[in-house]
Design a protein around this motif. Sequence first.
Motif: not given
Length: 173
Positions: A51-53, A168-172
């Motif tokens: 899931r990616t936040r 938009t930053l994404a965290e794996d």
Amino acid sequence: PQAYAPPPGGGAGRGGSVPGQSAQTAQTGHQQAATAVRRPRTPAGARPAPRTRKARLRVARVDPWSVMKVSFLLAIALGICTVIAVAVLWMVMDAMGVFSAVGGTISDATESQKGSGFDLESFLSLPRVLGFTGLIAVINVVLATALATLGAFIYNLSAGFVGGVELTLAEDE
């Protein structure tokens, strides 16, 4: 053991237990089923999709002092790289004989009856070329630092009107 917890109010029949089970065994089975965590079945070796936040952020203000420090250091590094690159390029061209070949051609073309022609090799000597490159590097440091700091001030003014740049930053996981 039962796969699913029995429905509230009894279970299999009116008596509240499965035929062939004692009341104590049925009660233990109910407690285990109530505390068990159901997990989806996946094929062997398969991992569930990560899931990616995501977070949406806005750059509302840029500190001009930090921009000035960073741009100053980057401009100095670029100036040092420029001086080293010019020195290496000059040495390679000198070793290949470019200056003597082109200098001889220019000297022959500009030679007059009164004297010799233009001496390209003395004009493009290493100390003179490195001095000119150093001067250009110093001017670049001053201009790049000033323009980056001015850019930070202009960004802060425009961000006050339009709200800034949205990221938009994404965290794996």
